[in-house]
Design a protein around this motif. Structure first.
Motif, PDB file in Angstrom:
ATOM      1  N   PRO A   1      37.160  48.671  32.812  1.00 35.79           N
ATOM      2  CA  PRO A   1      37.788  47.576  33.567  1.00 35.79           C
ATOM      3  C   PRO A   1      36.816  46.442  33.910  1.00 35.79           C
ATOM      4  CG  PRO A   1      38.162  49.731  34.617  1.00 35.79           C
ATOM      5  CD  PRO A   1      37.060  49.916  33.611  1.00 35.79           C
TER       6      PRO A   1
ATOM      7  N   ASP B   1      41.722  46.124  36.328  1.00 37.69           N
ATOM      8  CA  ASP B   1      42.174  46.572  37.652  1.00 37.69           C
ATOM      9  C   ASP B   1      41.928  45.505  38.716  1.00 37.69           C
ATOM     10  OD1 ASP B   1      39.445  46.688  38.142  1.00 37.69           O
ATOM     11  OD2 ASP B   1      39.374  48.842  38.516  1.00 37.69           O
ATOM     12  N   SER B   2      41.723  44.261  38.248  1.00 34.76           N
ATOM     13  CA  SER B   2      41.450  43.189  39.216  1.00 34.76           C
ATOM     14  C   SER B   2      41.915  41.861  38.638  1.00 34.76           C
ATOM     15  CB  SER B   2      39.954  43.117  39.513  1.00 34.76           C
ATOM     16  OG  SER B   2      39.258  42.707  38.349  1.00 34.76           O
TER      17      SER B   2
ATOM     18  N   PHE C   1      34.536  59.172  40.686  1.00 34.07           N
ATOM     19  CA  PHE C   1      34.369  57.733  40.479  1.00 34.07           C
ATOM     20  C   PHE C   1      33.977  56.983  41.751  1.00 34.07           C
ATOM     21  CE2 PHE C   1      36.882  58.493  36.611  1.00 34.07           C
ATOM     22  CZ  PHE C   1      36.049  57.863  35.709  1.00 34.07           C
ATOM     23  N   GLU C   2      34.100  57.649  42.891  1.00 32.03           N
ATOM     24  CA  GLU C   2      33.664  57.037  44.159  1.00 32.03           C
ATOM     25  C   GLU C   2      34.341  55.690  44.395  1.00 32.03           C
ATOM     26  OE1 GLU C   2      31.724  58.705  46.121  1.00 32.03           O
ATOM     27  OE2 GLU C   2      30.561  60.097  44.887  1.00 32.03           O
ATOM     28  N   GLY C   3      35.568  55.566  43.938  1.00 28.95           N
ATOM     29  CA  GLY C   3      36.293  54.314  44.186  1.00 28.95           C
ATOM     30  C   GLY C   3      35.868  53.149  43.311  1.00 28.95           C
ATOM     31  N   LYS C   4      35.059  53.443  42.293  1.00 30.91           N
ATOM     32  CA  LYS C   4      34.528  52.350  41.483  1.00 30.91           C
ATOM     33  C   LYS C   4      35.619  51.617  40.694  1.00 30.91           C
ATOM     34  CE  LYS C   4      30.973  51.123  38.126  1.00 30.91           C
ATOM     35  NZ  LYS C   4      29.977  51.551  37.137  1.00 30.91           N
ATOM     36  N   PHE C   5      36.648  52.363  40.294  1.00 30.49           N
ATOM     37  CA  PHE C   5      37.702  51.745  39.487  1.00 30.49           C
ATOM     38  C   PHE C   5      39.079  51.999  40.086  1.00 30.49           C
ATOM     39  CE2 PHE C   5      34.318  52.778  36.292  1.00 30.49           C
ATOM     40  CZ  PHE C   5      33.932  51.471  36.063  1.00 30.49           C
ATOM     41  N   GLY C   6      39.994  51.118  39.775  1.00 31.11           N
ATOM     42  CA  GLY C   6      41.378  51.288  40.197  1.00 31.11           C
ATOM     43  C   GLY C   6      41.711  50.469  41.434  1.00 31.11           C
ATOM     44  N   CYS C   7      42.826  49.736  41.368  1.00 30.75           N
ATOM     45  CA  CYS C   7      43.268  48.960  42.527  1.00 30.75           C
ATOM     46  C   CYS C   7      44.372  49.731  43.255  1.00 30.75           C
ATOM     47  CB  CYS C   7      43.776  47.592  42.072  1.00 30.75           C
ATOM     48  SG  CYS C   7      45.149  47.689  40.921  1.00 30.75           S
ATOM     49  N   SER C   8      44.859  49.173  44.345  1.00 27.87           N
ATOM     50  CA  SER C   8      45.966  49.807  45.067  1.00 27.87           C
ATOM     51  C   SER C   8      47.267  49.587  44.281  1.00 27.87           C
ATOM     52  CB  SER C   8      46.091  49.214  46.465  1.00 27.87           C
ATOM     53  OG  SER C   8      46.508  47.858  46.388  1.00 27.87           O
TER      54      SER C   8
ATOM     55  N   GLU D   1      50.017  48.466  45.382  1.00 23.31           N
ATOM     56  CA  GLU D   1      50.559  47.181  45.806  1.00 23.31           C
ATOM     57  C   GLU D   1      49.951  46.043  44.967  1.00 23.31           C
ATOM     58  OE1 GLU D   1      49.487  46.806  49.857  1.00 23.31           O
ATOM     59  OE2 GLU D   1      50.564  44.898  50.150  1.00 23.31           O
ATOM     60  N   MET D   2      48.624  46.129  44.800  1.00 25.82           N
ATOM     61  CA  MET D   2      47.966  45.085  44.028  1.00 25.82           C
ATOM     62  C   MET D   2      48.320  45.195  42.546  1.00 25.82           C
ATOM     63  SD  MET D   2      44.005  43.898  43.963  1.00 25.82           S
ATOM     64  CE  MET D   2      44.133  42.691  45.257  1.00 25.82           C
TER      65      MET D   2
ATOM     66  N   LYS E   1      40.088  45.359  45.490  1.00 27.68           N
ATOM     67  CA  LYS E   1      40.887  46.444  44.959  1.00 27.68           C
ATOM     68  C   LYS E   1      42.212  46.611  45.700  1.00 27.68           C
ATOM     69  CE  LYS E   1      37.827  47.403  41.902  1.00 27.68           C
ATOM     70  NZ  LYS E   1      37.358  48.723  41.531  1.00 27.68           N
TER      71      LYS E   1
ATOM     72  N   TRP F   1      34.024  44.324  45.490  1.00 24.89           N
ATOM     73  CA  TRP F   1      33.190  45.046  44.534  1.00 24.89           C
ATOM     74  C   TRP F   1      32.585  44.007  43.594  1.00 24.89           C
ATOM     75  CZ3 TRP F   1      32.359  50.405  43.388  1.00 24.89           C
ATOM     76  CH2 TRP F   1      32.963  51.289  44.274  1.00 24.89           C
TER      77      TRP F   1
ATOM     78  N   GLY G   1      31.101  56.796  37.435  1.00 19.40           N
ATOM     79  CA  GLY G   1      31.166  56.715  38.894  1.00 19.40           C
ATOM     80  C   GLY G   1      29.799  56.798  39.547  1.00 19.40           C
TER      81      GLY G   1
ATOM     82  N   LYS H   1      26.600  51.334  48.048  1.00 21.99           N
ATOM     83  CA  LYS H   1      27.924  51.464  48.648  1.00 21.99           C
ATOM     84  C   LYS H   1      27.772  51.830  50.123  1.00 21.99           C
ATOM     85  CE  LYS H   1      32.327  53.807  47.897  1.00 21.99           C
ATOM     86  NZ  LYS H   1      32.899  55.102  47.513  1.00 21.99           N
TER      87      LYS H   1
END
Lengths: 381, 381
Positions: A96, A117-118, A149-156, A158-159, B279, B287, B331, B337
């Motif tokens: 991404p 994802d953004s 992934f520690e939140g590195k990828f993927g949006c909500s 809603e977004m 995100k 990010w 990740g 972070k």
């Protein structure tokens, strides 16, 4: 250490000749076998091999001949796929985070599937790869993954809806929704919860007149190292049931992105013991140093995340606990200290330690020149 | 970000031409300057540059011409020293973990100084490098180091005595005692406590009729990243006072093994922002993804150990917190972070981020092929 899988071909290879260590040997037939297991288990899915797990062209070629598709992270990986003849329609550029020029290059080379994802990434794709198919990745909980992934990828969610509407307005084709539960994930509820969320996303997208065709459920399928993990058949059944439950007769095409599951169990790393040391009289634990470490390929021992099964060449001896470390002058190059390894008490320098299930995420992480040590040799048989 | 040291030569280099990122640029004059500062500060010591910090031959050559000696970890590093003409008597093979063949090769090439910290290693040296000078390393507390050894090297004092007696009996020359307080160590008491222990060791060795000449107090001298550290002059004064106090008029020859202190502040890594992403709607933190990460040279961000000063090309803008991550699909490739970085709120893809004080332990850690991304380019000016 017992009952661990090492293929006969690898055992014969190890017996045939004393080769300089450290080396990785991968049995390509096991790679094929693992692919077939997944193809059989996820029979309605399309498999995108995650090239980053092991980008060796002979692995890519095997999988191409079996009908696999490919998940790539960079132009370098794209070139590796092309080098063995993979056609561009079998490749999806799923990192991404891409440079604009890399998107353009991939597009010029025929790639039409891109993940984002953004908003920023979407703008780049719209400009550099007009009219392409896009996949939007949403973030899911990946607790339970040994390599998260520690939140590195993927949006909500809603977004995601907003972004897909925007993608459509920019002339791109919203083709699918993706998620990834983290690598070496053993908790099946991470997939089922994500599928529930995906179904809601599909519905919300339909309300916006966006009819996506694909759900990419990522990789993360666990393999056995030293702990038991959920079997892939059981996992696939849970996933299939959840898809039935959430999507009913209106199921999307499912993509999966295995890397570790295909290449991991196919490889073995042989290392030589350089030193067995006691640091004080009557020390409880010995320190054992081998010629491969954190910087030579065993990067996933970072925080002792992946605990490889280890076989010594003195398997019948009495065992005792050791702290296992790599060959460099670096304090971070300790493999297992919180989790000491039981190894033969008569282990000496010159003996071998074999790291099993080491075909994925090993050679790919090797440093080019740290401590002036030579890189691991790789054999694909 | 302000008041950070970037040499004029590097600033001019950056202005001259837009070069593809990521790249490392090292000012060799700053390398020389840092060497001279140490030479002046530790005026009675012999400096062994820790080649592993940055093994670039042009750095080795500069230091050789200034009179430096070299601490090596492998035959590869030995060859790098030889490639610019370092003579073998200026080299010490200080990795306490060596393969027998590597010891023999080094010996055949003229190396006569070897470090060990265990009986096993001692036996190998006695056999492969007969009659050589040996240095025994004892373990010290390294809490306070940002990059500690975690007990990987160094035996107990008690064992050191035994091993040196054994070395002498095996025809080796017990030449010195060494310790290392861990890399980027800011607590001066780690050195002073170790010197106290060393003095007791010297006494105990004398009781065994072993008269060692050298105390190697290792490296670890801290440089300024984002936090203040003890100045090297203050540190050297504390060390000198402790040597006076513990050894009086009978002081040993002191060796030091700086790596980071010499190469660190001489280098800058320029990276390009690939993506700035939110995100979820109204996310608190952005990010920011750059084209260098954990696997491309910033390995010391592992557990956020080293926090580099970072300069953006939009230095006058309002700042806001970001999570900073590398370019791979991994990740683990998140730089900061837990410690978000304040960066301009108008930062966009295509902007630059410069990592300062990045001349040591960066290019040496680069992975050869992870994610198919090209390795960092290096310029030495």
């Amino acid at each position: 250490m017992q009952n661990f899988f090492i293929s006969e071909k690898i055992e014969n290879f190890l017996k045939a000749e004393k080769l300089p260590t450290p080396f990785l040997v991968v049995d390509l037939d096991v790679v094929s076998e693992n692919y077939k297991i997944l193809k059989d288990t996820f029979s309605n899915s399309i498999i995108y091999y995650a090239v980053k797990a092991n980008s060796e062209p002979r692995i890519i070629e095997r999988l191409m001949n079996l009908g696999s598709y490919f998940d790539i992270a960079s132009i370098g990986e794209l070139e590796q796929c092309f080098s063995v003849g993979v056609s561009p329609d079998r490749i999806s550029y799923n990192n991404p985070v891409k440079k604009p020029d890399d998107i353009k290059n991939a597009y010029d080379l025929g790639i039409r599937n891109f993940t984002f994802d953004s908003k920023g990434e979407l703008s780049k794709i719209a400009k550099m790869a007009p009219g392409s198919n896009v996949f939007c990745r949403f973030g899911v909980r990946d607790r339970g993954a040994l390599w998260p992934f520690e939140g590195k990828f993927g949006c909500s969610s809603e977004m995601l809806i907003e972004l897909m509407v925007l993608a459509s307005n920019k002339g791109l084709v919203p083709q699918g929704v993706s998620f990834h539960v983290g690598s070496q994930q053993s908790d099946s509820s991470r997939w089922t919860a994500a599928i529930t969320e995906a179904a809601k996303i599909f519905e919300a997208l339909l309300m916006e007149n966006i009819d996506v065709k694909v759900l990419n459920i990522g990789g993360g399928f666990p393999i056995k190292y030293t702990s038991e993990v959920i079997g892939v058949r059981e996992l696939s059944e849970e996933i299939a049931a959840q898809l039935d439950c959430c999507f009913g007769s209106n199921k999307p095409q499912v993509f999966i992105e295995p890397g570790r599951f295909i290449a991991g169990s196919a490889g073995l790393i042989r290392s030589e013991v350089i030193l067995v040391a006691e640091k004080e009289p009557d020390a409880h634990e010995r320190w054992v140093y081998v010629d491969i470490g954190r910087f030579g390929g065993l990067a996933e021992t970072f925080n002792e995340a992946i605990i490889y099964p280890i076989r010594a060449n003195k398997s019948k001896a009495e065992l005792g606990p050791v702290i296992l470390a790599g060959p460099t002058c670096d304090g971070a190059d300790i493999l297992y200290k919180k989790n000491p390894v039981d190894l033969p008490i008569n282990l000496r320098d010159g003996d071998y330690l074999d790291f099993l299930s080491a075909g994925a995420y090993t050679s790919s992480y090797v440093t080019a020149k740290f401590n002036g040590l030579p890189a691991i040799t790789e054999y694909y048989i």
